[in-house]
Design a protein around this motif. Structure first.
Motif, short mmCIF file in Angstrom:
data_model
loop_
_atom_site.label_atom_id
_atom_site.label_comp_id
_atom_site.label_asym_id
_atom_site.label_seq_id
_atom_site.Cartn_x
_atom_site.Cartn_y
_atom_site.Cartn_z
N SER A 188 0.70 -1.20 0.07
CA SER A 188 0.08 0.04 -0.17
C SER A 188 0.86 1.16 0.11
CB SER A 188 -0.99 0.05 1.35
OG SER A 188 -0.10 0.22 2.27
N PRO A 189 0.48 2.62 -0.39
CA PRO A 189 1.18 3.46 -0.31
C PRO A 189 1.61 3.88 0.93
CG PRO A 189 -0.84 4.04 -1.52
CD PRO A 189 -1.11 2.70 -1.08
N GLN A 190 1.18 3.73 2.04
CA GLN A 190 1.56 4.10 3.34
C GLN A 190 2.63 2.97 3.60
OE1 GLN A 190 0.54 6.46 6.14
NE2 GLN A 190 2.68 5.48 6.30
N ALA A 191 2.72 1.72 3.21
CA ALA A 191 3.54 0.42 3.57
C ALA A 191 4.96 0.96 2.73
CB ALA A 191 3.12 -0.70 3.31
N ARG A 225 4.64 33.48 -9.75
CA ARG A 225 4.41 33.92 -8.80
C ARG A 225 3.20 33.50 -8.21
NH1 ARG A 225 7.56 38.33 -8.04
NH2 ARG A 225 6.03 39.07 -6.43
N PRO A 226 2.82 32.17 -7.66
CA PRO A 226 1.68 31.50 -7.20
C PRO A 226 1.43 31.93 -5.74
CG PRO A 226 3.63 29.96 -7.22
CD PRO A 226 4.21 31.31 -8.07
N ALA A 227 0.12 32.06 -5.47
CA ALA A 227 -0.16 32.22 -4.26
C ALA A 227 -0.09 31.02 -3.50
CB ALA A 227 -1.54 32.82 -4.09
N THR A 228 -0.30 29.89 -3.88
CA THR A 228 -0.37 28.29 -3.44
C THR A 228 0.48 27.62 -4.07
OG1 THR A 228 -2.33 28.68 -2.04
CG2 THR A 228 -1.53 26.49 -2.00
N VAL A 229 1.42 26.89 -3.60
CA VAL A 229 2.26 25.80 -4.39
C VAL A 229 1.75 24.58 -3.74
CG1 VAL A 229 4.59 25.06 -4.94
CG2 VAL A 229 4.19 27.49 -4.98
N VAL A 230 1.25 23.77 -4.51
CA VAL A 230 1.15 22.45 -3.98
C VAL A 230 2.19 21.50 -4.47
CG1 VAL A 230 -0.63 20.59 -3.92
CG2 VAL A 230 -1.28 22.91 -3.77
N GLU A 231 2.58 20.59 -3.41
CA GLU A 231 3.65 19.54 -3.80
C GLU A 231 3.31 18.18 -3.45
OE1 GLU A 231 8.46 18.68 -3.13
OE2 GLU A 231 7.32 19.66 -1.52
N PHE A 232 3.09 17.38 -3.99
CA PHE A 232 2.75 16.01 -3.67
C PHE A 232 4.26 15.16 -3.61
CE2 PHE A 232 2.13 11.68 -5.89
CZ PHE A 232 1.63 10.99 -4.60
N GLY A 233 4.46 14.92 -2.49
CA GLY A 233 5.59 13.92 -2.02
C GLY A 233 6.69 14.96 -1.70
N THR A 234 6.87 15.04 -0.18
CA THR A 234 7.75 15.89 0.40
C THR A 234 9.10 15.15 0.53
OG1 THR A 234 6.03 16.78 2.02
CG2 THR A 234 8.30 17.43 2.60
N SER A 235 9.22 13.90 0.86
CA SER A 235 10.32 13.27 1.25
C SER A 235 11.09 13.89 2.45
CB SER A 235 10.98 12.87 0.00
OG SER A 235 11.96 11.94 0.36
N TYR A 236 12.24 14.24 2.26
CA TYR A 236 13.11 14.95 3.00
C TYR A 236 13.20 16.36 3.03
CZ TYR A 236 14.44 10.60 5.53
OH TYR A 236 14.71 9.45 6.38
N TRP A 295 4.57 8.94 -4.98
CA TRP A 295 4.70 7.73 -5.95
C TRP A 295 4.11 7.90 -7.37
CZ3 TRP A 295 7.62 4.61 -3.71
CH2 TRP A 295 7.80 4.65 -2.24
N LYS A 296 4.76 7.22 -8.31
CA LYS A 296 4.27 7.63 -9.72
C LYS A 296 2.86 6.93 -10.22
CE LYS A 296 8.11 9.76 -9.60
NZ LYS A 296 8.16 11.25 -9.09
N ASP A 297 2.49 5.89 -9.40
CA ASP A 297 1.23 5.71 -9.89
C ASP A 297 0.19 6.41 -9.34
OD1 ASP A 297 2.38 4.60 -7.38
OD2 ASP A 297 0.51 2.99 -7.37
N LEU A 298 0.62 7.28 -8.27
CA LEU A 298 -0.53 8.14 -7.71
C LEU A 298 -0.72 9.52 -8.23
CD1 LEU A 298 -0.28 7.08 -3.77
CD2 LEU A 298 -1.68 6.33 -5.69
N CYS A 299 0.49 9.89 -9.07
CA CYS A 299 0.40 11.33 -9.70
C CYS A 299 -0.88 11.65 -10.30
CB CYS A 299 1.44 11.53 -10.60
SG CYS A 299 3.05 11.59 -9.68
N LEU A 300 -1.36 10.56 -11.09
CA LEU A 300 -2.80 10.94 -12.01
C LEU A 300 -3.92 11.24 -11.01
CD1 LEU A 300 -4.18 11.30 -14.46
CD2 LEU A 300 -4.18 8.86 -15.02
N PRO A 301 -4.01 10.17 -10.10
CA PRO A 301 -5.27 10.28 -9.03
C PRO A 301 -5.08 11.84 -8.28
CG PRO A 301 -4.50 7.99 -8.98
CD PRO A 301 -3.40 8.77 -9.75
#
Length: 222
Positions: free
Chosen positions: A47-50, A78-89, A160-166
């Motif tokens: 699973s993604p969490q595992a 100059r975005p007001a809100t940047v959204v990042e999927f996947g912080t890692s470190y 995780w690349k398989d979650l980028c589209l969702p």
């Protein structure tokens, strides 16, 4: 006489944080090999969490050149809100937050599943003096980003690349025309469904592959 940094990436505490993280990430191949040996079935069946828990020691960073590209794009948009999927470190987050700082306004909302990585990233953001610009959402991005109550003005997809589209489909109602969406590591096979989607004009994007390290896909919402 000490010179004043001309931009946030040149600030000593930010540069030191990025250099340290890249140095640690240099061990990724060895760590990944050890982790894979401990998972006979590989990561795919987890699973993604595992997966996040198993990969807690792996930095999986964006490249330095990719970080510089992100910095420049955020400065320009100059975005007001940047959204990042996947912080890692937090390597890519530092580049994003540095650009937001230099723009003089905005914030970064980033998501991560690994508690270990979240704790380490938050320490890094504080040490770099950028923690006031970064909100870390803990948990599955498909849940946490569903509560985003503002437009996503710039998006980086590097989890995780398989979650980028969702995740992209989840964010689409919050994407205004002209919004840039960037996905990293376009050479990885798990990203193929995402690439097929953003490269199909019927889905409302104009997309181009940018040749930096493992490749980045830059898509403009039409």
């Amino acid at each position: 006489m000490t010179s004043t940094p001309t931009h946030t990436l040149a600030a000593p505490q930010v540069g030191a944080a990025i250099d340290h993280l890249f140095e640690q990430a240099g061990r990724d191949d060895a760590v990944a090999a050890r982790v894979s040996a401990e998972l006979p079935g590989g990561f795919g069946h987890l699973s993604p969490q595992a997966r996040a828990d198993a990969a807690a020691e792996i930095y999986m960073p964006i490249s330095a050149a990719g970080g510089e590209l992100l910095y420049s794009l955020v400065r320009a948009v100059r975005p007001a809100t940047v959204v990042e999927f996947g912080t890692s470190y937090g390597i890519s987050t530092l580049y994003l937050a540095a650009a937001v700082r230099d723009n003089g306004s905005g914030r970064v909302v980033t998501t991560e599943l690994s508690k270990e990585k979240i704790a380490a990233a938050r320490r890094t953001f504080a040490e770099a003096g950028l923690d006031d610009l970064v909100t870390v959402l803990e948990g599955d991005a498909r849940d946490t980003l569903g509560a985003l109550d503002v437009p996503a003005d710039f998006v980086l997809l590097d989890g995780w690349k398989d979650l980028c589209l969702p995740v992209l489909r989840l964010l689409e109602p919050r994407l205004r025309p002209g919004t840039l969406v960037v996905a990293d590591d376009i050479d990885l096979s798990d990203l193929r469904p995402y690439l097929d989607y953003v490269r199909d004009p019927e889905n409302g994007y104009r997309s181009v592959a940018f040749p930096v390290e493992d490749g980045m896909e830059i898509s403009c919402r039409l």
